[in-house]
Design a protein around this motif. Structure first.
Motif, PDB file in Angstrom:
ATOM      1  N   PRO A  72       2.173  -1.199   9.146  1.00 23.94           N
ATOM      2  CA  PRO A  72       1.066  -0.720   8.313  1.00 23.94           C
ATOM      3  C   PRO A  72       1.351   0.685   7.778  1.00 23.94           C
ATOM      4  CG  PRO A  72       0.498  -0.472  10.621  1.00 23.94           C
ATOM      5  CD  PRO A  72       1.824  -1.182  10.594  1.00 23.94           C
ATOM      6  N   LEU A  73       0.907   0.933   6.551  1.00 20.51           N
ATOM      7  CA  LEU A  73       1.053   2.255   5.972  1.00 20.51           C
ATOM      8  C   LEU A  73       0.140   3.250   6.687  1.00 20.51           C
ATOM      9  CD1 LEU A  73       0.942   1.357   2.159  1.00 20.51           C
ATOM     10  CD2 LEU A  73       2.983   1.828   3.537  1.00 20.51           C
ATOM     11  N   PRO A  74       0.498   4.533   6.682  1.00 22.68           N
ATOM     12  CA  PRO A  74      -0.448   5.544   7.182  1.00 22.68           C
ATOM     13  C   PRO A  74      -1.783   5.431   6.446  1.00 22.68           C
ATOM     14  CG  PRO A  74       1.711   6.519   6.828  1.00 22.68           C
ATOM     15  CD  PRO A  74       1.778   5.124   6.258  1.00 22.68           C
ATOM     16  N   PRO A  75      -2.897   5.681   7.130  1.00 21.42           N
ATOM     17  CA  PRO A  75      -4.222   5.473   6.524  1.00 21.42           C
ATOM     18  C   PRO A  75      -4.408   6.146   5.170  1.00 21.42           C
ATOM     19  CG  PRO A  75      -4.455   5.839   8.874  1.00 21.42           C
ATOM     20  CD  PRO A  75      -3.007   6.066   8.562  1.00 21.42           C
ATOM     21  N   LEU A  76      -3.912   7.380   5.006  1.00 20.11           N
ATOM     22  CA  LEU A  76      -4.057   8.071   3.729  1.00 20.11           C
ATOM     23  C   LEU A  76      -3.365   7.286   2.615  1.00 20.11           C
ATOM     24  CD1 LEU A  76      -4.672  10.379   1.788  1.00 20.11           C
ATOM     25  CD2 LEU A  76      -2.687  11.598   2.701  1.00 20.11           C
ATOM     26  N   LEU A  77      -2.145   6.818   2.851  1.00 22.60           N
ATOM     27  CA  LEU A  77      -1.403   6.101   1.813  1.00 22.60           C
ATOM     28  C   LEU A  77      -2.010   4.735   1.526  1.00 22.60           C
ATOM     29  CD1 LEU A  77       2.283   6.998   2.731  1.00 22.60           C
ATOM     30  CD2 LEU A  77       0.708   8.145   1.153  1.00 22.60           C
ATOM     31  N   GLN A  78      -2.450   4.050   2.571  1.00 18.40           N
ATOM     32  CA  GLN A  78      -3.107   2.759   2.365  1.00 18.40           C
ATOM     33  C   GLN A  78      -4.353   2.920   1.503  1.00 18.40           C
ATOM     34  OE1 GLN A  78      -2.068  -0.247   3.244  1.00 18.40           O
ATOM     35  NE2 GLN A  78      -3.894  -1.347   2.547  1.00 18.40           N
ATOM     36  N   SER A  79      -5.138   3.934   1.811  1.00 16.92           N
ATOM     37  CA  SER A  79      -6.385   4.165   1.085  1.00 16.92           C
ATOM     38  C   SER A  79      -6.114   4.593  -0.356  1.00 16.92           C
ATOM     39  CB  SER A  79      -7.211   5.219   1.821  1.00 16.92           C
ATOM     40  OG  SER A  79      -8.543   5.213   1.386  1.00 16.92           O
ATOM     41  N   LEU A  80      -5.127   5.469  -0.564  1.00 16.22           N
ATOM     42  CA  LEU A  80      -4.792   5.889  -1.917  1.00 16.22           C
ATOM     43  C   LEU A  80      -4.254   4.728  -2.737  1.00 16.22           C
ATOM     44  CD1 LEU A  80      -3.058   9.356  -1.366  1.00 16.22           C
ATOM     45  CD2 LEU A  80      -5.266   8.935  -2.468  1.00 16.22           C
ATOM     46  N   ARG A  81      -3.435   3.902  -2.136  1.00 18.01           N
ATOM     47  CA  ARG A  81      -2.859   2.765  -2.864  1.00 18.01           C
ATOM     48  C   ARG A  81      -3.956   1.816  -3.349  1.00 18.01           C
ATOM     49  NH1 ARG A  81       1.430  -1.705  -0.618  1.00 18.01           N
ATOM     50  NH2 ARG A  81       2.827  -1.787  -2.435  1.00 18.01           N
ATOM     51  N   GLU A  82      -4.891   1.524  -2.487  1.00 21.90           N
ATOM     52  CA  GLU A  82      -5.983   0.620  -2.856  1.00 21.90           C
ATOM     53  C   GLU A  82      -6.911   1.256  -3.891  1.00 21.90           C
ATOM     54  OE1 GLU A  82      -7.806  -0.163   0.880  1.00 21.90           O
ATOM     55  OE2 GLU A  82      -6.275  -1.612   1.538  1.00 21.90           O
ATOM     56  N   THR A  83      -7.244   2.531  -3.687  1.00 22.63           N
ATOM     57  CA  THR A  83      -8.194   3.206  -4.570  1.00 22.63           C
ATOM     58  C   THR A  83      -7.627   3.398  -5.965  1.00 22.63           C
ATOM     59  OG1 THR A  83      -9.193   4.348  -2.680  1.00 22.63           O
ATOM     60  CG2 THR A  83      -9.580   5.295  -4.863  1.00 22.63           C
ATOM     61  N   LEU A  84      -6.387   3.886  -6.051  1.00 22.15           N
ATOM     62  CA  LEU A  84      -5.760   4.090  -7.361  1.00 22.15           C
ATOM     63  C   LEU A  84      -5.614   2.772  -8.106  1.00 22.15           C
ATOM     64  CD1 LEU A  84      -3.015   6.693  -6.381  1.00 22.15           C
ATOM     65  CD2 LEU A  84      -4.950   7.117  -7.915  1.00 22.15           C
ATOM     66  N   TYR A  85      -5.176   1.747  -7.404  1.00 24.08           N
ATOM     67  CA  TYR A  85      -5.006   0.441  -8.053  1.00 24.08           C
ATOM     68  C   TYR A  85      -6.314  -0.022  -8.693  1.00 24.08           C
ATOM     69  CZ  TYR A  85      -4.321  -4.552  -8.750  1.00 24.08           C
ATOM     70  OH  TYR A  85      -4.265  -5.803  -9.320  1.00 24.08           O
ATOM     71  N   ALA A  86      -7.400   0.064  -7.936  1.00 21.11           N
ATOM     72  CA  ALA A  86      -8.683  -0.423  -8.452  1.00 21.11           C
ATOM     73  C   ALA A  86      -9.111   0.329  -9.706  1.00 21.11           C
ATOM     74  CB  ALA A  86      -9.757  -0.293  -7.368  1.00 21.11           C
ATOM     75  N   GLN A  87      -8.767   1.610  -9.800  1.00 24.22           N
ATOM     76  CA  GLN A  87      -9.185   2.408 -10.952  1.00 24.22           C
ATOM     77  C   GLN A  87      -8.324   2.145 -12.192  1.00 24.22           C
ATOM     78  OE1 GLN A  87     -12.009   4.237 -10.910  1.00 24.22           O
ATOM     79  NE2 GLN A  87     -12.226   3.385  -8.857  1.00 24.22           N
ATOM     80  N   ILE A  88      -7.050   1.804 -11.980  1.00 19.39           N
ATOM     81  CA  ILE A  88      -6.157   1.650 -13.139  1.00 19.39           C
ATOM     82  C   ILE A  88      -5.861   0.200 -13.499  1.00 19.39           C
ATOM     83  CG2 ILE A  88      -5.109   3.914 -12.836  1.00 19.39           C
ATOM     84  CD1 ILE A  88      -2.739   2.592 -11.485  1.00 19.39           C
ATOM     85  N   ALA A  89      -6.321  -0.753 -12.693  1.00 15.41           N
ATOM     86  CA  ALA A  89      -6.122  -2.160 -13.048  1.00 15.41           C
ATOM     87  C   ALA A  89      -6.706  -2.499 -14.415  1.00 15.41           C
ATOM     88  CB  ALA A  89      -6.699  -3.075 -11.964  1.00 15.41           C
ATOM     89  N   PRO A  90      -7.880  -1.961 -14.804  1.00 14.60           N
ATOM     90  CA  PRO A  90      -8.376  -2.242 -16.158  1.00 14.60           C
ATOM     91  C   PRO A  90      -7.433  -1.755 -17.254  1.00 14.60           C
ATOM     92  CG  PRO A  90     -10.168  -1.444 -14.782  1.00 14.60           C
ATOM     93  CD  PRO A  90      -8.898  -1.242 -13.999  1.00 14.60           C
ATOM     94  N   VAL A  91      -6.758  -0.618 -17.042  1.00 11.17           N
ATOM     95  CA  VAL A  91      -5.785  -0.139 -18.026  1.00 11.17           C
ATOM     96  C   VAL A  91      -4.617  -1.112 -18.112  1.00 11.17           C
ATOM     97  CG1 VAL A  91      -4.215   1.737 -18.656  1.00 11.17           C
ATOM     98  CG2 VAL A  91      -6.429   2.258 -17.606  1.00 11.17           C
ATOM     99  N   ALA A  92      -4.116  -1.544 -16.957  1.00  6.75           N
ATOM    100  CA  ALA A  92      -3.003  -2.501 -16.933  1.00  6.75           C
ATOM    101  C   ALA A  92      -3.383  -3.793 -17.659  1.00  6.75           C
ATOM    102  CB  ALA A  92      -2.604  -2.793 -15.491  1.00  6.75           C
ATOM    103  N   ASN A  93      -4.595  -4.264 -17.436  1.00  6.70           N
ATOM    104  CA  ASN A  93      -5.030  -5.494 -18.104  1.00  6.70           C
ATOM    105  C   ASN A  93      -5.155  -5.296 -19.611  1.00  6.70           C
ATOM    106  OD1 ASN A  93      -5.165  -7.378 -15.977  1.00  6.70           O
ATOM    107  ND2 ASN A  93      -7.089  -6.510 -15.262  1.00  6.70           N
TER     108      ASN A  93
END
Length: 237
Positions: A72-93
């Motif tokens: 498992p990733l360190p909690p900070l990295l896991q949380s950042l990965r999930e949070t950033l993805y959710a915010q930029i997925a609309p741009v990717a789409n």
């Protein structure tokens, strides 16, 4: 959710998305605390965090070293990965729609990783990089398999001009029938840079076309530089 990721949600994401759409990159200033940056860079020599180490000169990738995290990733990295993805997925789409690729991305990062696993990509492509004086990284793209996300992130853990000199982040953008454009950036400690993984849409006289992009790091003149790359797709090796 880690407090740093929660604070990131308070940023002006419509503005961030607009800048990412217009430029193919955007800097989010002071997204990490000094403690976050110090904790991540200090853990570079903690072997239990990592699954693989790459000495860049061995593969002619540059001069320096990087390490891939294990799950498992360190909690900070896991949380950042999930949070950033959710915010930029609309741009990717939006990019995929403009380029008429037929590809779309789920709103949730866990759902996207299921797509990676179905393609045999099961290992985290999250890595920490270390450069010393003279260190550099050649221009490249971080794809790791047929399933990939078109935007990635870099966390800057040291202060340019204080901890190191040189070591600028370099993006190149290639448009059809034209010379490449170079973009040179020097984010500060704690900044997060979002940028294009492979290509982004640009509008021409006949609609949108692909502008291909690569990234790298110029040679350090002095000091040491640590960055941490968050790639949202997983790898097969």
């Amino acid at each position: 959710m880690h407090p740093t990721a929660n604070a990131l949600l308070q940023r002006d994401w419509p503005l961030i998305a607009r800048q990412l759409q217009e430029n193919g990159y955007v800097i989010i200033p002071k997204a990490l605390t000094n403690t976050d940056s110090q904790t991540l860079s200090s853990a570079y020599h903690e072997s239990s965090f990592y699954r693989k180490t790459i000495v860049m000169a061995r593969y002619r990738f540059g001069l320096g070293e990087y390490k891939y995290f294990r799950y498992p990733l360190p909690p900070l990295l896991q949380s950042l990965r999930e949070t950033l993805y959710a915010q930029i997925a609309p741009v990717a789409n939006k990019w995929m729609e403009q380029l008429e690729t037929g590809i779309s991305y789920p709103a949730d990062h866990a759902a996207f990783l299921e797509r990676c696993r179905a393609n045999g990509q099961e290992l985290p492509a999250v890595l920490i990089l270390q450069y010393g004086t003279g260190g550099f990284n050649t221009l490249h793209q971080d794809l790791y398999g047929d399933v990939y996300f078109p935007i990635q992130a870099v966390l800057f853990l040291d202060e340019a001009g204080k901890d190191y000199t040189g070591g600028e982040f370099v993006l190149t953008e290639q448009v059809p029938r034209a010379q490449s454009k170079a973009i040179v950036l020097q984010p500060g400690k704690g900044d997060i840079l979002l940028f294009t993984t492979q290509f982004r849409p640009l509008k021409g006289s006949r609609g949108f076309y692909r502008a291909h992009m690569k990234h790298g790091v110029s040679a350090l003149r002095s000091g040491h530089r640590h960055t941490l790359g968050i790639i949202f797709h997983d790898a097969s090796t």
